[in-house]
Enzyme design. Structure first.
Site, PDB file in Angstrom:
ATOM      1  N   GLU A  51       0.808  -1.268  -0.003  1.00  0.00           N
ATOM      2  CA  GLU A  51       0.034  -0.019   0.165  1.00  0.00           C
ATOM      3  C   GLU A  51       0.905   1.241   0.033  1.00  0.00           C
ATOM      4  O   GLU A  51       0.660   2.188   0.664  1.00  0.00           O
ATOM      5  CB  GLU A  51      -1.151  -0.033   1.174  1.00  0.00           C
TER       6      GLU A  51
ATOM      7  N   GLU B 100      -5.677  -8.337  -0.701  1.00  0.00           N
ATOM      8  CA  GLU B 100      -6.238  -8.109   0.768  1.00  0.00           C
ATOM      9  C   GLU B 100      -7.723  -7.892   0.383  1.00  0.00           C
ATOM     10  O   GLU B 100      -8.095  -6.832  -0.363  1.00  0.00           O
ATOM     11  CB  GLU B 100      -5.571  -6.867   1.570  1.00  0.00           C
TER      12      GLU B 100
HETATM   13  O1  AHR Z   1      -5.373  -5.894   6.949  1.00  0.00           O
HETATM   14  C1  AHR Z   1      -5.206  -4.779   7.919  1.00  0.00           C
HETATM   15  C2  AHR Z   1      -4.396  -3.716   6.907  1.00  0.00           C
HETATM   16  O2  AHR Z   1      -5.054  -3.172   5.911  1.00  0.00           O
HETATM   17  C3  AHR Z   1      -3.070  -3.906   6.689  1.00  0.00           C
HETATM   18  O3  AHR Z   1      -2.151  -4.067   7.179  1.00  0.00           O
HETATM   19  C4  AHR Z   1      -2.951  -3.179   5.431  1.00  0.00           C
HETATM   20  O4  AHR Z   1      -2.208  -3.536   4.159  1.00  0.00           O
HETATM   21  C5  AHR Z   1      -4.533  -2.622   5.125  1.00  0.00           C
HETATM   22  O5  AHR Z   1      -4.555  -1.142   5.098  1.00  0.00           O
END
Ligand code: AHR
Length: 502
Positions: free
Chosen positions: A172, A291
């Site tokens: 990210e 994610e």
């Molecule tokens: O999954 C929780 C968080 O969400 C992770 O650390 C991050 O990559 C995202 O913002």
């Protein structure tokens, strides 16, 4: 309510890459400590790994697991997690304002991944660090021996390289919250140079660059265009993330969000095509949706608690307790990945244990399945094969994110070797059941059909340590084999798996 679906043996989307059923473990909250690792627990093995958790991971059959972060990775020193455990330093984790004991590092995670039957997908720190430590880590993990880093791995007890194929170039990096956040151009250049160095070591690694953290980022989708322009010839995937929220407690709007997910994938797929054409490239870059999950139940609360606390080690954090409503949502999300399996080749549920996760544990006590465990398990274990391009006629409703949200959300898979057809269907309508006429064209005769149903009168029903079986699947009786196909009866707000033996 009535709907019509046609599946035809010649209308295919793609052979599904099983890695779309991947998962994610971050050094965050209790994911690692008292999640997968709890020395002294009655179920701990000789390495301190919880066997009860490993059994549940086997049940999910997740083929790949991303590690060690997440936001955590952007200030992580991987060398802190190697060597004798008693000599490993405790560090402050700036992402989650906690202390990191480093009792689990790459060796422990690799052993756990082997026991859990999952391939490792490792993330590199391109936030506080850069190319040099990235190449050292890859050499430590993948080189057979005869170099400084590979010999150090041997000295630390692991003779053979782990041969990890998939590497994330940061996490990210578009997000201002990220340690070492960069502009698209800064990140694109760093990612490209890092990828070149890693390819000089092994040209066959699968490398993932960071796309947007979500489709609402102000830099989206220009971020994707810029970083791809900088890296196109060096990378294999661009990563996307999305979390689903229902703060307003509006089920219809909530269950429409997968339409936004679908558009997000479509837009980034278009950006990939644009950069490919612009750079006159023959290379295929795909999406790693590494994610995704529902994340809102405890979110605001957690961020308030975090701001107050004094660097605890492995506190309860992001421990959303999922509802039956979330079963419907996770079912629709996974259906979207199946329908987009031509371009989405990796996807990781975030996360796997305790932290916004399908598996929960109590320290010193049991482990149990959250409600969302089930749709993930069914997709992962039964959703392998070739994704079908279904023709769907369904009544629809208007929502903020899309004018035309079909009440029936359905994905189909043909497994030619097993001679099966599998359909995952969500009835997004809350007040009417749905009768679906499902025509099967040119698959041969349907011999039998099994129906697994998840339905609960209370959308807020949850599984907890005290009541772990409040929301569970059961055998349904809503599927009939009729001449030339199937007839499905899907209750209001329900999730179904239909498996047909041909
Ligand atoms: O999954 C929780 C968080 O969400 C992770 O650390 C991050 O990559 C995202 O913002």
């Amino acid at each position: 309510m009535k709907a019509k679906v046609t599946a035809h043996s010649r209308y295919m989307i793609a052979d599904i890459d099983k890695r779309i059923y991947g998962s994610f473990l971050e050094h965050l909250g209790r994911a690692v400590y008292t999640g997968i690792y709890e020395p002294g627990h009655p179920m701990a093995d000789e390495s301190g790994m919880r066997r009860d958790v490993i059994e549940l991971v086997h049940e999910l059959d997740t083929p790949i697991c991303r590690y060690p972060g997440g936001n955590f990775v952007s200030a992580y020193n991987w060398e802190d997690g190697i060597g004798p455990k008693e000599e490993r330093p405790t560090r402050l984790d700036l992402a989650w304002r906690t202390s990191e004991s480093n009792q689990v590092g790459i060796h422990e995670f690799a052993d756990w991944a082997a026991k859990a039957n999952t391939e490792m997908m490792l993330a590199l720190n391109l936030g506080s660090r850069g190319l040099d430590q990235a190449r050292a880590f890859v050499e430590y993990v993948n080189h057979p021996g005869g170099s400084y880093w590979s010999d150090l791995r041997k000295k630390n007890g692991r003779a053979d390289p782990w041969d990890v194929r998939v590497w994330c170039l940061g996490n990210e990096m578009d997000g201002p919250w990220q340690i070492g956040h960069k502009s698209a151009l800064e990140y694109g250049r760093l990612a490209n140079e890092t990828a070149k160095a890693l390819r000089a070591f092994d040209r066959n690694l699968e490398l993932i660059i960071c796309g947007s953290s979500n489709a609402d980022m102000p830099s989206y989708p220009q971020w994707e265009a810029t970083v791809l322009e900088q890296t196109y010839e060096q990378v294999d995937f661009i990563s996307l993330h999305m979390y689903f929220e229902n703060y307003e407690k509006n089920t219809a709007e909530y269950l429409a969000l997968p339409e936004k997910l679908d558009r997000y994938i479509g837009t980034v797929s278009g950006v990939i095509d644009y950069v490919k054409a612009k750079s006159r490239s023959k290379r295929e870059v795909k999406i790693s949706f590494d994610e995704w999950n529902v994340w809102y139940h405890e979110r605001k609360n957690d961020f308030e608690r975090m701001a107050e606390w004094n660097w605890p080690h492995a506190p309860a954090l992001l421990e959303d307790i999922y509802t039956f409503e979330d079963v419907l949502q996770v079912g629709c999300i996974l259906n979207t990945f199946i329908r987009r399996s031509d371009v989405v080749r990796i996807a990781c549920i975030a996360q796997l244990v305790n932290v916004i996760a399908p598996i929960m544990t109590a320290p010193g006590s049991g482990a149990w399945r959250q409600t969302i465990f089930y749709p993930f398990k069914f997709a992962s274990t039964m959703g392998r094969g070739t994704a079908l391009r279904l023709d769907v006629e369904s009544p629809s409703y208007a929502a903020d994110v899309a004018a035309d949200v079909a009440y029936l959300d359905i994905a189909g898979i043909h497994d030619a070797d097993a001679g099966t057809l599998t359909f995952f269907a969500v009835n997004r309508c809350g007040d009417q059941s749905m009768t679906v006429a499902l025509a099967l064209e040119r698959f041969g005769t349907a011999r039998s059909a099994e129906h697994i149903l998840m339905q609960h009168d209370d959308l807020e029903a949850r599984n907890t340590a005290q009541g772990p079986n409040t929301v569970v699947p059961r055998h349904g009786n809503g599927v009939k084999v009729v001449d030339g196909g199937l007839e499905l009866e899907l209750p209001a707000y329900s999730y179904s798996v239909v498996r047909v033996q041909l």
